[in-house]
Design an enzyme around this catalytic site. Sequence first.
Site, PDB file in Angstrom:
ATOM      1  CE  LYS A  33       9.326  24.044 -19.320  1.00 10.51           C
ATOM      2  NZ  LYS A  33       8.087  24.763 -19.605  1.00 10.51           N
TER       3      LYS A  33
ATOM      4  CB  SER B 265       7.447  30.795 -19.707  1.00  8.94           C
ATOM      5  OG  SER B 265       6.053  30.630 -19.690  1.00  8.94           O
TER       6      SER B 265
ATOM      7  NE  ARG C  14       4.102  27.505 -27.850  1.00 11.23           N
ATOM      8  CZ  ARG C  14       5.206  27.482 -27.163  1.00 11.23           C
ATOM      9  NH1 ARG C  14       5.801  28.606 -26.848  1.00 11.23           N
ATOM     10  NH2 ARG C  14       5.752  26.348 -26.766  1.00 11.23           N
TER      11      ARG C  14
ATOM     12  CG  HIS D 232       0.245  30.402 -20.852  1.00 10.06           C
ATOM     13  ND1 HIS D 232       1.380  30.935 -20.300  1.00 10.06           N
ATOM     14  CD2 HIS D 232       0.626  29.185 -21.342  1.00 10.06           C
ATOM     15  CE1 HIS D 232       2.404  30.095 -20.432  1.00 10.06           C
ATOM     16  NE2 HIS D 232       1.970  29.026 -21.065  1.00 10.06           N
TER      17      HIS D 232
HETATM   18  N1  COA Z   1       1.193  30.587 -25.463  1.00 13.11           N
HETATM   19  C1  COA Z   1       2.397  30.924 -25.019  1.00 13.11           C
HETATM   20  N2  COA Z   1       3.290  30.036 -24.560  1.00 13.11           N
HETATM   21  C2  COA Z   1       2.918  28.757 -24.528  1.00 13.11           C
HETATM   22  C3  COA Z   1       1.664  28.326 -24.965  1.00 13.11           C
HETATM   23  C4  COA Z   1       0.779  29.311 -25.453  1.00 13.11           C
HETATM   24  N3  COA Z   1      -0.415  29.003 -25.915  1.00 13.11           N
HETATM   25  N4  COA Z   1       1.591  26.994 -24.826  1.00 13.11           N
HETATM   26  C5  COA Z   1       2.763  26.607 -24.326  1.00 13.11           C
HETATM   27  N5  COA Z   1       3.555  27.665 -24.138  1.00 13.11           N
HETATM   28  C6  COA Z   1       4.944  27.652 -23.700  1.00 13.11           C
HETATM   29  C7  COA Z   1       5.184  27.866 -22.242  1.00 13.11           C
HETATM   30  O1  COA Z   1       5.337  29.227 -21.941  1.00 13.11           O
HETATM   31  C8  COA Z   1       6.436  27.092 -22.033  1.00 13.11           C
HETATM   32  O2  COA Z   1       7.530  27.843 -22.451  1.00 13.11           O
HETATM   33  P1  COA Z   1       8.990  27.560 -21.867  1.00 13.11           P
HETATM   34  O3  COA Z   1       9.314  26.099 -22.133  1.00 13.11           O
HETATM   35  O4  COA Z   1       9.816  28.500 -22.596  1.00 13.11           O
HETATM   36  O5  COA Z   1       8.895  27.832 -20.398  1.00 13.11           O
HETATM   37  C9  COA Z   1       6.348  25.940 -22.980  1.00 13.11           C
HETATM   38  O6  COA Z   1       5.465  26.362 -23.981  1.00 13.11           O
HETATM   39  C10 COA Z   1       5.854  24.689 -22.334  1.00 13.11           C
HETATM   40  O7  COA Z   1       4.553  24.909 -21.897  1.00 13.11           O
HETATM   41  P2  COA Z   1       3.963  24.670 -20.455  1.00 13.11           P
HETATM   42  O8  COA Z   1       2.511  24.843 -20.638  1.00 13.11           O
HETATM   43  O9  COA Z   1       4.598  25.460 -19.392  1.00 13.11           O
HETATM   44  O10 COA Z   1       4.236  23.178 -20.342  1.00 13.11           O
HETATM   45  P3  COA Z   1       5.242  22.343 -19.588  1.00 13.11           P
HETATM   46  O11 COA Z   1       5.870  21.541 -20.622  1.00 13.11           O
HETATM   47  O12 COA Z   1       6.146  22.954 -18.628  1.00 13.11           O
HETATM   48  O13 COA Z   1       4.145  21.590 -18.741  1.00 13.11           O
HETATM   49  C11 COA Z   1       3.073  19.862 -17.651  1.00 13.11           C
HETATM   50  C12 COA Z   1       3.969  20.276 -18.778  1.00 13.11           C
HETATM   51  C13 COA Z   1       3.412  20.637 -16.369  1.00 13.11           C
HETATM   52  C14 COA Z   1       1.634  20.111 -18.019  1.00 13.11           C
HETATM   53  C15 COA Z   1       3.327  18.371 -17.473  1.00 13.11           C
HETATM   54  O14 COA Z   1       4.702  18.199 -17.238  1.00 13.11           O
HETATM   55  C16 COA Z   1       2.517  17.778 -16.341  1.00 13.11           C
HETATM   56  O15 COA Z   1       1.339  17.513 -16.490  1.00 13.11           O
HETATM   57  N6  COA Z   1       3.200  17.574 -15.202  1.00 13.11           N
HETATM   58  C17 COA Z   1       2.602  16.937 -14.038  1.00 13.11           C
HETATM   59  C18 COA Z   1       3.077  15.501 -13.955  1.00 13.11           C
HETATM   60  C19 COA Z   1       2.380  14.665 -14.986  1.00 13.11           C
HETATM   61  O16 COA Z   1       1.175  14.495 -14.952  1.00 13.11           O
HETATM   62  N7  COA Z   1       3.123  14.092 -15.920  1.00 13.11           N
HETATM   63  C20 COA Z   1       2.494  13.253 -16.904  1.00 13.11           C
HETATM   64  C21 COA Z   1       3.309  13.130 -18.086  1.00 13.11           C
HETATM   65  S1  COA Z   1       4.682  12.033 -17.811  1.00 13.11           S
END
Ligand code: COA
Length: 155
Positions: free
Chosen positions: A41, A128, A90, A17
């Site tokens: 999650k 993560s 990724r 990140h």
């Molecule tokens: N380097 C390392 N890891 C990375 C990465 C990078 N460049 N990019 C993504 N990841 C990993 C994260 O560590 C995470 O790993 P995990 O699943 O093992 O925990 C995974 O990829 C997912 O990434 P993350 O950035 O945590 O995304 P997420 O999928 O949890 O987040 C949100 C998504 C929170 C941004 C999204 O759900 C959101 O915007 N929520 C708010 C509500 C909303 O607006 N929803 C609209 C859509 S319906």
Amino acid sequence: MKKAIYPGSFDPITNGHLDILSRAVKVFDEVIILVAVNPNKHFNFSPKERVEMIKEAVKDYPNVKVDYYDGLTVEYAKKHGATHLIRGLRAVSDFEYEFQLASANEYVDSTIDMVFFMARGDKSFISSSAIMELTNSGVDVSGLVPSSVIKRIKK
Ligand code: COA
């Protein structure tokens, strides 16, 4: 001024990140790292803990802020005058998920666009959940996460 939001669960923030962030700050005048809610999650760290770990990890960036929001990310972006959302890509497997997320965001507000940075080769395996799995198996992950995360894990 070009302002962007970097949303994610950051549970916890990793060097992957931080690499995306280091590149985003060269493109945008201000970046807000947003701890957002992915309802699918189960979290290891509370929002407060995640925000604290991130704040410590990015303290040397003058143009980076950290916040938590439990509503829609595009809603937050609009409210704070941001024009873009940043995400890291990724493997090919990330693409489908990101495409769906981008489409859902676009449906809500098409004026907020998304910008993707490709993860560097040496960071592309970090996630993560891998960090937590390795930690729970006693592996030293200090090369993969900032020291603020190591401190919290040790606690
Ligand atoms: N380097 C390392 N890891 C990375 C990465 C990078 N460049 N990019 C993504 N990841 C990993 C994260 O560590 C995470 O790993 P995990 O699943 O093992 O925990 C995974 O990829 C997912 O990434 P993350 O950035 O945590 O995304 P997420 O999928 O949890 O987040 C949100 C998504 C929170 C941004 C999204 O759900 C959101 O915007 N929520 C708010 C509500 C909303 O607006 N929803 C609209 C859509 S319906």
